[in-house]
Design a protein around this motif. Structure first.
Motif, PDB file in Angstrom:
ATOM      1  N   ARG A  18      55.870  23.940  51.458  1.00 43.34           N
ATOM      2  CA  ARG A  18      56.823  25.280  51.314  1.00 43.34           C
ATOM      3  C   ARG A  18      56.543  25.799  49.428  1.00 43.34           C
ATOM      4  NH1 ARG A  18      60.543  20.989  51.270  1.00 43.34           N
ATOM      5  NH2 ARG A  18      61.367  21.457  53.316  1.00 43.34           N
ATOM      6  N   GLN A  19      56.308  24.905  48.719  1.00 40.78           N
ATOM      7  CA  GLN A  19      56.728  25.791  47.935  1.00 40.78           C
ATOM      8  C   GLN A  19      55.031  27.237  48.225  1.00 40.78           C
ATOM      9  OE1 GLN A  19      56.041  23.016  44.274  1.00 40.78           O
ATOM     10  NE2 GLN A  19      58.264  23.325  43.758  1.00 40.78           N
ATOM     11  N   LEU A  20      54.197  26.408  49.010  1.00 43.46           N
ATOM     12  CA  LEU A  20      53.127  27.409  48.863  1.00 43.46           C
ATOM     13  C   LEU A  20      53.768  28.617  50.029  1.00 43.46           C
ATOM     14  CD1 LEU A  20      49.922  25.356  49.414  1.00 43.46           C
ATOM     15  CD2 LEU A  20      51.032  27.075  47.349  1.00 43.46           C
ATOM     16  N   GLY A  21      54.759  28.762  50.478  1.00 51.08           N
ATOM     17  CA  GLY A  21      55.815  29.090  51.612  1.00 51.08           C
ATOM     18  C   GLY A  21      56.420  30.415  50.536  1.00 51.08           C
ATOM     19  N   ILE A  22      56.631  29.757  49.454  1.00 52.20           N
ATOM     20  CA  ILE A  22      57.705  30.843  48.611  1.00 52.20           C
ATOM     21  C   ILE A  22      56.855  31.707  47.671  1.00 52.20           C
ATOM     22  CG2 ILE A  22      58.977  30.475  46.752  1.00 52.20           C
ATOM     23  CD1 ILE A  22      60.083  27.943  47.535  1.00 52.20           C
ATOM     24  N   VAL A  23      55.632  31.375  47.267  1.00 54.84           N
ATOM     25  CA  VAL A  23      54.944  31.617  46.367  1.00 54.84           C
ATOM     26  C   VAL A  23      54.735  32.826  46.996  1.00 54.84           C
ATOM     27  CG1 VAL A  23      54.918  29.742  44.694  1.00 54.84           C
ATOM     28  CG2 VAL A  23      52.877  30.325  45.730  1.00 54.84           C
ATOM     29  N   THR A  24      53.775  32.856  47.985  1.00 54.26           N
ATOM     30  CA  THR A  24      53.467  33.911  49.020  1.00 54.26           C
ATOM     31  C   THR A  24      53.863  34.777  49.858  1.00 54.26           C
ATOM     32  OG1 THR A  24      52.729  32.319  50.727  1.00 54.26           O
ATOM     33  CG2 THR A  24      51.270  32.771  49.246  1.00 54.26           C
ATOM     34  N   GLY A  25      55.609  34.312  50.183  1.00 51.82           N
ATOM     35  CA  GLY A  25      56.234  34.995  50.816  1.00 51.82           C
ATOM     36  C   GLY A  25      55.964  34.882  52.118  1.00 51.82           C
ATOM     37  N   ARG A  26      55.634  33.324  52.305  1.00 54.07           N
ATOM     38  CA  ARG A  26      55.713  33.318  54.027  1.00 54.07           C
ATOM     39  C   ARG A  26      56.358  31.835  53.975  1.00 54.07           C
ATOM     40  NH1 ARG A  26      52.237  36.408  56.117  1.00 54.07           N
ATOM     41  NH2 ARG A  26      50.658  37.125  54.970  1.00 54.07           N
ATOM     42  N   VAL A  27      57.649  31.832  53.314  1.00 53.04           N
ATOM     43  CA  VAL A  27      58.556  31.304  53.657  1.00 53.04           C
ATOM     44  C   VAL A  27      58.991  30.157  54.843  1.00 53.04           C
ATOM     45  CG1 VAL A  27      60.866  30.410  52.852  1.00 53.04           C
ATOM     46  CG2 VAL A  27      59.686  31.911  51.351  1.00 53.04           C
ATOM     47  N   ALA A  28      59.348  31.520  55.988  1.00 51.38           N
ATOM     48  CA  ALA A  28      59.675  30.943  57.391  1.00 51.38           C
ATOM     49  C   ALA A  28      58.693  30.548  58.044  1.00 51.38           C
ATOM     50  CB  ALA A  28      59.829  31.995  58.470  1.00 51.38           C
ATOM     51  N   ALA A  29      57.640  30.727  57.860  1.00 49.82           N
ATOM     52  CA  ALA A  29      55.824  29.761  57.968  1.00 49.82           C
ATOM     53  C   ALA A  29      56.051  28.755  57.838  1.00 49.82           C
ATOM     54  CB  ALA A  29      54.585  31.174  57.867  1.00 49.82           C
ATOM     55  N   ALA A  30      56.037  28.522  56.246  1.00 51.45           N
ATOM     56  CA  ALA A  30      55.454  27.208  55.802  1.00 51.45           C
ATOM     57  C   ALA A  30      56.337  25.619  56.938  1.00 51.45           C
ATOM     58  CB  ALA A  30      55.847  26.986  54.565  1.00 51.45           C
ATOM     59  N   GLU A  31      58.431  27.184  56.613  1.00 50.65           N
ATOM     60  CA  GLU A  31      59.132  25.794  57.295  1.00 50.65           C
ATOM     61  C   GLU A  31      59.239  25.732  58.989  1.00 50.65           C
ATOM     62  OE1 GLU A  31      61.508  24.215  55.753  1.00 50.65           O
ATOM     63  OE2 GLU A  31      61.296  25.826  54.097  1.00 50.65           O
ATOM     64  N   ARG A  32      58.053  26.459  59.351  1.00 57.96           N
ATOM     65  CA  ARG A  32      57.891  26.270  60.616  1.00 57.96           C
ATOM     66  C   ARG A  32      56.720  24.958  60.934  1.00 57.96           C
ATOM     67  NH1 ARG A  32      58.602  31.858  62.026  1.00 57.96           N
ATOM     68  NH2 ARG A  32      55.951  32.150  61.323  1.00 57.96           N
ATOM     69  N   VAL A  33      55.573  25.156  59.829  1.00 64.61           N
ATOM     70  CA  VAL A  33      54.303  23.895  60.024  1.00 64.61           C
ATOM     71  C   VAL A  33      54.753  22.999  59.463  1.00 64.61           C
ATOM     72  CG1 VAL A  33      52.653  23.582  59.310  1.00 64.61           C
ATOM     73  CG2 VAL A  33      52.580  25.664  59.410  1.00 64.61           C
ATOM     74  N   ILE A  34      56.277  22.510  58.392  1.00 63.59           N
ATOM     75  CA  ILE A  34      56.513  20.992  58.084  1.00 63.59           C
ATOM     76  C   ILE A  34      57.102  21.343  59.296  1.00 63.59           C
ATOM     77  CG2 ILE A  34      58.216  20.229  56.859  1.00 63.59           C
ATOM     78  CD1 ILE A  34      57.642  22.338  54.815  1.00 63.59           C
ATOM     79  N   ALA A  35      58.403  21.478  60.443  1.00 66.28           N
ATOM     80  CA  ALA A  35      58.864  21.730  61.304  1.00 66.28           C
ATOM     81  C   ALA A  35      57.842  20.435  62.327  1.00 66.28           C
ATOM     82  CB  ALA A  35      60.073  22.195  62.102  1.00 66.28           C
ATOM     83  N   ARG A  36      56.725  21.415  62.784  1.00 66.10           N
ATOM     84  CA  ARG A  36      55.975  21.024  63.798  1.00 66.10           C
ATOM     85  C   ARG A  36      55.242  19.560  63.625  1.00 66.10           C
ATOM     86  NH1 ARG A  36      54.190  26.637  63.595  1.00 66.10           N
ATOM     87  NH2 ARG A  36      52.326  26.145  62.119  1.00 66.10           N
ATOM     88  N   MET A  37      55.031  19.652  61.767  1.00 63.59           N
ATOM     89  CA  MET A  37      54.621  18.393  61.677  1.00 63.59           C
ATOM     90  C   MET A  37      55.474  17.182  61.456  1.00 63.59           C
ATOM     91  SD  MET A  37      52.591  19.812  57.806  1.00 63.59           S
ATOM     92  CE  MET A  37      51.996  17.670  57.608  1.00 63.59           C
ATOM     93  N   LYS A  38      56.382  17.334  61.317  1.00 64.22           N
ATOM     94  CA  LYS A  38      57.443  16.219  61.204  1.00 64.22           C
ATOM     95  C   LYS A  38      58.027  15.518  62.948  1.00 64.22           C
ATOM     96  CE  LYS A  38      60.189  16.738  56.974  1.00 64.22           C
ATOM     97  NZ  LYS A  38      61.518  17.592  56.869  1.00 64.22           N
ATOM     98  N   THR A  39      58.072  16.572  63.566  1.00 61.46           N
ATOM     99  CA  THR A  39      58.070  16.269  64.978  1.00 61.46           C
ATOM    100  C   THR A  39      57.358  15.560  65.241  1.00 61.46           C
ATOM    101  OG1 THR A  39      59.716  18.375  65.588  1.00 61.46           O
ATOM    102  CG2 THR A  39      58.308  17.678  67.574  1.00 61.46           C
ATOM    103  N   ARG A  40      55.742  15.976  65.231  1.00 60.62           N
ATOM    104  CA  ARG A  40      54.359  15.007  65.760  1.00 60.62           C
ATOM    105  C   ARG A  40      54.566  14.344  65.506  1.00 60.62           C
ATOM    106  NH1 ARG A  40      51.000  21.516  66.284  1.00 60.62           N
ATOM    107  NH2 ARG A  40      51.481  22.293  67.453  1.00 60.62           N
TER     108      ARG A  40
END
Length: 304
Positions: free
Chosen positions: A146-168
């Motif tokens: 999530r933090q790497l998403g914030i500092v790179t301007g990729r917040v939404a993409a980071a949240e999608r990655v996290i959501a996929r990981m948690k689901t799988r």
């Protein structure tokens, strides 16, 4: 209203505003800068979206590419071997050369270790650094993404990655946990029997899947990384052996079976020895799902 009281009220409101601003820094609107996060090296502020990122952390490299920030990465360290398209260099995250790093003119450096005050040395050159130590729990791993998403301007993409990981991960655990009941595991970090306990990040993978880790009862120092004896491992006779030293040290089922007395171990007798890529078992980024899947597959072969 008395002047002194008015000043006091204004001061309190100003302090409250600053506190709220600090608390909201990590929840800034997607893509908006500046942003501030609290990493393992303290508060880090990124003034504008970075375009010249240097990653000295293999886990961060994988994450940056997974969240779509790969084009912002201009150099990665010599251990960052995934993805293959990452701009790998001779830079080292273990024995870093400040001048060599600075020569890339980075506007952000991400590290997993801070040897010899690396972050401080880069800060003196005006280069922001994000330090992400190895987390001890999944929550910490997700927060780093999530933090790497914030500092790179990729917040939404980071949240999608996290959501996929948690689901799988959740699906794999649900499918596997009952099957793993009563099964034991030995995770080998090196041929001299260093291993991990359930206190570590990797150990928590086994615990979540329902496996009993034979190292837990042998970690007298509480370090999480005890060195076991061959006699102890043979006596415990784990049902599953996971080799995380296959790349570094050439370990495989045949070398394990050839060890004196190891032919009596249940995992050796049943062929339940899993070779796992060293990097897959030592990183805590998006490919964590692959590690879970490999372990779930091995458990599935063990259980009826």
């Amino acid at each position: 209203m008395p002047h002194r009281f008015l000043v006091l009220v204004v001061g309190v409101l100003a302090a409250l505003a600053l506190a709220l601003a600090g608390a909201a820094a990590e929840n800034a609107a997607p893509g908006s800068f500046p942003v501030t996060i609290t990493a393992d090296n303290g508060k880090v502020t990124i003034a504008k979206r970075p375009r010249r990122i240097v990653s000295l952390s293999p886990t961060a490299t994988e994450t940056l590419f997974a969240i779509g920030a790969g084009r912002q990465v201009i150099a990665v360290d010599d251990q960052s071997d995934y993805p293959k398209s990452a701009p790998r260099t001779t830079l080292s995250g273990f024995t870093p050369n400040v001048e060599a790093i600075a020569a890339y003119r980075p506007d952000l450096v991400v590290i997993a270790f801070d040897p010899k005050g690396l972050s401080g040395a880069l800060a003196k050159l005006g280069i922001p650094v994000v330090l992400h130590d190895a987390p001890r729990a999944f929550r910490g791993a997700y927060q780093q993404i999530r933090q790497l998403g914030i500092v790179t301007g990729r917040v939404a993409a980071a949240e999608r990655v996290i959501a996929r990981m948690k689901t799988r991960v959740g699906a794999l655990v649900k499918k596997t946990k009952n099957r793993a009941a009563g099964l034991t595991v030995y995770h080998e970090l090196s041929p001299d029997y260093y291993t991990v306990t359930s206190k570590t990040f990797v150990g928590k993978v086994f615990a979540l899947l329902g496996l009993e880790n034979i190292a837990d009862a042998a970690d007298g120092s509480g370090s999480g990384y005890p060195q076991l004896s061959a006699e102890y491992i043979v006596a415990r006779s784990p049902d599953l052996i996971v080799l995380a030293d296959s790349v570094c040290c050439g370990q495989k089922p045949s070398t394990v079976a050839a060890r004196p007395g190891w032919n009596r171990i249940e995992a050796v007798r049943t062929g339940s020895i899993v070779r796992i890529d060293d990097s897959l078992a030592s990183r805590w980024g998006p490919r964590l799902v692959d590690f879970f899947r490999a372990m779930a597959t091995a458990i599935g072969r063990l259980s009826p």
